[in-house]
Design a protein around this motif. Structure first.
Motif, PDB file in Angstrom:
ATOM      1  N   LYS A 379       0.855  -1.183   0.000  1.00 49.16           N
ATOM      2  CA  LYS A 379       0.000   0.000   0.000  1.00 49.16           C
ATOM      3  C   LYS A 379       0.894   1.237   0.000  1.00 49.16           C
ATOM      4  CE  LYS A 379      -3.775  -2.060   2.702  1.00 49.16           C
ATOM      5  NZ  LYS A 379      -4.658  -1.872   3.893  1.00 49.16           N
ATOM      6  N   PRO A 380       0.405   2.367  -0.535  1.00 53.57           N
ATOM      7  CA  PRO A 380       1.240   3.570  -0.583  1.00 53.57           C
ATOM      8  C   PRO A 380       1.460   4.204   0.779  1.00 53.57           C
ATOM      9  CG  PRO A 380      -0.951   4.048  -1.388  1.00 53.57           C
ATOM     10  CD  PRO A 380      -0.879   2.561  -1.208  1.00 53.57           C
ATOM     11  N   VAL A 381       0.572   3.928   1.746  1.00 54.90           N
ATOM     12  CA  VAL A 381       0.739   4.448   3.101  1.00 54.90           C
ATOM     13  C   VAL A 381       0.543   3.289   4.068  1.00 54.90           C
ATOM     14  CG1 VAL A 381      -0.028   6.775   2.551  1.00 54.90           C
ATOM     15  CG2 VAL A 381      -1.698   5.063   3.250  1.00 54.90           C
ATOM     16  N   HIS A 382       0.962   3.504   5.315  1.00 51.97           N
ATOM     17  CA  HIS A 382       0.790   2.473   6.327  1.00 51.97           C
ATOM     18  C   HIS A 382      -0.638   2.518   6.863  1.00 51.97           C
ATOM     19  CE1 HIS A 382       5.091   1.846   6.323  1.00 51.97           C
ATOM     20  NE2 HIS A 382       5.306   3.111   6.611  1.00 51.97           N
ATOM     21  N   THR A 383      -1.323   1.396   6.807  1.00 54.74           N
ATOM     22  CA  THR A 383      -2.639   1.296   7.436  1.00 54.74           C
ATOM     23  C   THR A 383      -2.665   0.054   8.311  1.00 54.74           C
ATOM     24  OG1 THR A 383      -3.616   0.036   5.608  1.00 54.74           O
ATOM     25  CG2 THR A 383      -3.813   2.443   5.515  1.00 54.74           C
ATOM     26  N   PHE A 384      -3.314   0.180   9.465  1.00 60.52           N
ATOM     27  CA  PHE A 384      -3.390  -0.926  10.410  1.00 60.52           C
ATOM     28  C   PHE A 384      -4.807  -1.029  10.952  1.00 60.52           C
ATOM     29  CE2 PHE A 384       1.026   0.440  10.506  1.00 60.52           C
ATOM     30  CZ  PHE A 384       1.694  -0.756  10.345  1.00 60.52           C
ATOM     31  N   ASP A 385      -5.205  -2.247  11.251  1.00 59.78           N
ATOM     32  CA  ASP A 385      -6.489  -2.483  11.895  1.00 59.78           C
ATOM     33  C   ASP A 385      -6.247  -2.566  13.400  1.00 59.78           C
ATOM     34  OD1 ASP A 385      -8.003  -2.673   9.493  1.00 59.78           O
ATOM     35  OD2 ASP A 385      -7.152  -4.668   9.179  1.00 59.78           O
ATOM     36  N   LEU A 386      -6.783  -1.594  14.127  1.00 57.71           N
ATOM     37  CA  LEU A 386      -6.577  -1.501  15.565  1.00 57.71           C
ATOM     38  C   LEU A 386      -7.906  -1.623  16.310  1.00 57.71           C
ATOM     39  CD1 LEU A 386      -3.941   1.389  15.595  1.00 57.71           C
ATOM     40  CD2 LEU A 386      -3.533  -1.086  15.629  1.00 57.71           C
ATOM     41  N   VAL A 387      -7.815  -1.800  17.614  1.00 59.41           N
ATOM     42  CA  VAL A 387      -8.988  -2.011  18.460  1.00 59.41           C
ATOM     43  C   VAL A 387      -9.311  -0.721  19.209  1.00 59.41           C
ATOM     44  CG1 VAL A 387      -9.997  -3.435  20.283  1.00 59.41           C
ATOM     45  CG2 VAL A 387      -8.277  -4.407  18.730  1.00 59.41           C
ATOM     46  N   VAL A 388     -10.579  -0.333  19.212  1.00 59.88           N
ATOM     47  CA  VAL A 388     -10.997   0.852  19.954  1.00 59.88           C
ATOM     48  C   VAL A 388     -11.154   0.471  21.426  1.00 59.88           C
ATOM     49  CG1 VAL A 388     -12.711   2.673  20.195  1.00 59.88           C
ATOM     50  CG2 VAL A 388     -12.189   1.747  17.930  1.00 59.88           C
ATOM     51  N   LEU A 389     -10.347   1.091  22.279  1.00 56.70           N
ATOM     52  CA  LEU A 389     -10.374   0.799  23.715  1.00 56.70           C
ATOM     53  C   LEU A 389     -11.209   1.805  24.484  1.00 56.70           C
ATOM     54  CD1 LEU A 389      -6.589  -0.047  24.228  1.00 56.70           C
ATOM     55  CD2 LEU A 389      -8.474  -1.598  23.656  1.00 56.70           C
ATOM     56  N   GLY A 390     -11.442   2.970  23.899  1.00 57.38           N
ATOM     57  CA  GLY A 390     -12.228   4.002  24.569  1.00 57.38           C
ATOM     58  C   GLY A 390     -12.310   5.237  23.693  1.00 57.38           C
ATOM     59  N   ALA A 391     -13.079   6.206  24.148  1.00 53.50           N
ATOM     60  CA  ALA A 391     -13.210   7.471  23.421  1.00 53.50           C
ATOM     61  C   ALA A 391     -13.481   8.582  24.419  1.00 53.50           C
ATOM     62  CB  ALA A 391     -14.328   7.396  22.389  1.00 53.50           C
ATOM     63  N   GLU A 392     -12.802   9.711  24.202  1.00 53.12           N
ATOM     64  CA  GLU A 392     -12.960  10.859  25.087  1.00 53.12           C
ATOM     65  C   GLU A 392     -14.044  11.788  24.551  1.00 53.12           C
ATOM     66  OE1 GLU A 392      -9.112  12.641  25.255  1.00 53.12           O
ATOM     67  OE2 GLU A 392      -8.131  10.811  26.003  1.00 53.12           O
ATOM     68  N   TRP A 393     -14.741  12.454  25.464  1.00 54.76           N
ATOM     69  CA  TRP A 393     -15.746  13.428  25.058  1.00 54.76           C
ATOM     70  C   TRP A 393     -15.059  14.625  24.406  1.00 54.76           C
ATOM     71  CZ3 TRP A 393     -20.549  11.925  24.767  1.00 54.76           C
ATOM     72  CH2 TRP A 393     -21.011  10.903  25.602  1.00 54.76           C
ATOM     73  N   GLY A 394     -15.639  15.113  23.318  1.00 54.18           N
ATOM     74  CA  GLY A 394     -15.035  16.204  22.578  1.00 54.18           C
ATOM     75  C   GLY A 394     -15.285  17.560  23.213  1.00 54.18           C
ATOM     76  N   SER A 395     -14.611  18.552  22.658  1.00 55.71           N
ATOM     77  CA  SER A 395     -14.774  19.933  23.126  1.00 55.71           C
ATOM     78  C   SER A 395     -14.996  20.823  21.906  1.00 55.71           C
ATOM     79  CB  SER A 395     -13.538  20.393  23.904  1.00 55.71           C
ATOM     80  OG  SER A 395     -12.366  20.295  23.101  1.00 55.71           O
ATOM     81  N   GLY A 396     -15.325  22.089  22.141  1.00 57.55           N
ATOM     82  CA  GLY A 396     -15.572  23.004  21.037  1.00 57.55           C
ATOM     83  C   GLY A 396     -16.755  22.540  20.219  1.00 57.55           C
ATOM     84  N   ARG A 397     -16.583  22.464  18.892  1.00 60.59           N
ATOM     85  CA  ARG A 397     -17.682  22.041  18.031  1.00 60.59           C
ATOM     86  C   ARG A 397     -17.996  20.554  18.188  1.00 60.59           C
ATOM     87  NH1 ARG A 397     -16.389  19.468  13.291  1.00 60.59           N
ATOM     88  NH2 ARG A 397     -18.376  20.148  12.384  1.00 60.59           N
TER      89      ARG A 397
END
Length: 508
Positions: A379-397
């Motif tokens: 592939k022309p760039v590095h791509t990996f399949d990773l596992v979502v461990l969590g997500a932080e609440w966003g700020s601003g918009r």
């Protein structure tokens, strides 16, 4: 056998990173189990319940605690019988029956057994009993040659069935296992190439270079008019892909097993977004007036054709069979190219909207279920399949949306995913809304900043490289990571390992 003995082994396997120790612990347990118990024990320690869906959700199990039993009394056969009854409960009164069964079973379980059962029944039992380790343990406990056990597992796709064959039938039963049209085979996998030139030179001179389509892996089986279609995780999606079934039925043969990709195309033949392809996997059909929604199959391998098993034949023979059967359905490819010709093929793949190319040795057999050097992806760039461990609440918009992702790579020793970085880049408004709606369904716990998830969701991440870092447990940090897409077609066990990520380090 007491359930407590299985729980004890599960804890011991989870506590070590040594493959040798894991194999010894599992082998000792299987030595103690009866021949009839072994398939069940193998399934459980692989994180699988033989009955499939039990009709019991996370919410129901989270409330099953209560005072644990003081002494272990539950047996493997007894718990398996409860699972049978849970899976068979249907119709009026079934919800009450399931609740009563769960209360009785959890009430008789010790604290350790309660935790084991809850994790097993929710798919969270990840104590490091990887397929390869379990195969070694089955060979050790049954006294059968490891190569025979590995091959039987490759062709059955089932550790419990392999264990049963090894214990009950021995070497003759294992050796008799062959390809079976209609039974999914673990797919052969590729490793990332250092570069296109390196892959062509290393595998050459006899290689084929295929387009790497931006689609979903499918394995198509046909015998007569009976067609089965499987995903890369061996899930049967036949009923959801009538368009692929119809293509298979038109092939001029009686029996065949084909490996390939499927995707949806625009009117000009360019691939539509990957999400469009994946949305079809959950659909029961396609509207006649929406030809762009059709799944178009393209094949790159033929494992069986009209009574002849080709899986052990060189790729060149398998491609000859595929070309004779369905030349118009072959993925675009070039045979024995120079490095310059391979580069032109890669450029053509990218210009057509695809991911890159696959470089394959024409001499290699189909090594199902393994990542080997015989297939390399570029592939022309590095791509990996990773596992979502969590997500932080966003700020601003992004206030009110789950945004910054915590990303983990798979532990090659079977432990929980190992955190390697975070990113909030590449998230569209649509993805932000989807994450905010979907992630709480997979929540394990939260604090005021972050919703932490059970390791169930795989996301494809593009990055420029990695660097050493003590900030994350993986010892590396991702550089300029951004979200490409979510991968509902992949399980956590198919995510990239932390070793693969570390291999990008400059001095690795």
């Amino acid at each position: 056998m007491k359930l407590a003995r299985v729980v004890e082994t599960s804890a011991a396997v989870a506590a070590t990173r040594s493959r040798k120790t894991k194999t010894a612990e599992l082998g000792a347990l299987l030595d103690e189990a009866t021949a009839d118990e072994i398939p069940t024990v193998v399934a459980w320690l692989s994180g699988v319940i033989g009955q499939g869906r039990l009709g019991v959700g996370w919410r129901s199990l989270s409330s099953m605690g209560g005072a644990p039993a003081g002494e272990p009394t539950l047996t493997v056969d007894g718990v398996d019988e409860v699972f049978d009854r849970l899976a068979g409960a249907h119709g009026p009164g079934s919800a009450t029956l399931r609740k009563d069964l769960l209360i009785e079973m959890f009430g008789a379980a010790t604290e350790a057994e309660q935790g084991f059962l809850r994790r097993l029944m929710t798919g969270e039992l990840r104590q490091g009993a990887l397929a390869g380790v379990m195969v070694d343990a089955i060979a050790s406990a049954s006294g059968q040659p490891l190569d025979l056990v590995r091959r039987a597992h490759m062709l059955t796709g089932s550790l419990p069935e392999t264990a049963s064959l090894a214990v009950h039938g021995g070497a003759d039963a294992l050796a008799a296992v062959g390809l079976q049209v209609g039974r999914a085979v673990a797919p052969m996998l590729a490793t990332p190439a250092d570069s296109l030139a390196d892959a062509v030179v290393t595998l050459g001179p006899d290689v084929v270079v295929d387009f790497k389509l931006d689609g979903a892996r499918v394995q198509v089986h046909r015998r007569g008019d009976e067609v089965s279609v499987y995903t890369r995780s061996l899930r049967d999606i036949t009923s959801a892909v009538p368009d692929i079934v119809e293509v298979a039925r038109q092939l001029p043969c009686n029996a065949v097993i084909l490996d390939g990709e499927t995707l949806t195309l625009d009117a000009d033949g360019r691939p539509r977004p990957f999400q469009d392809t994946m949305s079809r996997f959950g659909s029961a059909g396609v509207a006649d007036d929406d030809p762009a929604a059709l799944l178009r199959p393209f094949f790159f391998d033929c494992l069986h054709l009209d009574g002849i098993d080709l899986i052990d034949r060189p790729l060149t023979e398998r491609l000859d069979a595929l070309t004779a059967l369905a030349a118009d359905l072959r993925i675009p490819s070039v045979v024995n190219p120079t490095v310059e010709e391979a580069q032109s093929h890669l450029d053509a793949a990218l210009a057509a909207g695809h991911e890159g190319v696959m470089v394959k040795s024409l001499a290699g057999p189909y090594a199902a279920g393994r990542r080997g050097k015989a297939w390399q992806k570029v592939k022309p760039v590095h791509t990996f399949d990773l596992v979502v461990l969590g997500a932080e609440w966003g700020s601003g918009r992004r206030t009110g949306f789950l945004s910054n992702l915590h990303l983990g790579a798979r532990d090659p020793d079977g432990g929980p995913p190992i955190m390697v970085g975070k990113t909030f880049k590449g998230l569209t408004d649509k993805l932000l809304q989807w994450q905010t709606d979907e992630f709480p369904k997979h929540e394990s716990h939260r604090d005021s900043y972050t919703v932490y998830l059970r390791p169930e969701i795989v996301v494809e991440i593009e990055l420029d490289g990695v660097q050493r870092s003590s900030r994350y447990p993986g010892g590396v940090a991702l550089r300029f990571a951004r979200v490409v897409r979510y991968r509902p077609d992949k399980t956590v066990d198919e995510a990239d390992t932390v070793e693969t990520i570390r291999a990008l380090l400059p001095d690795s």
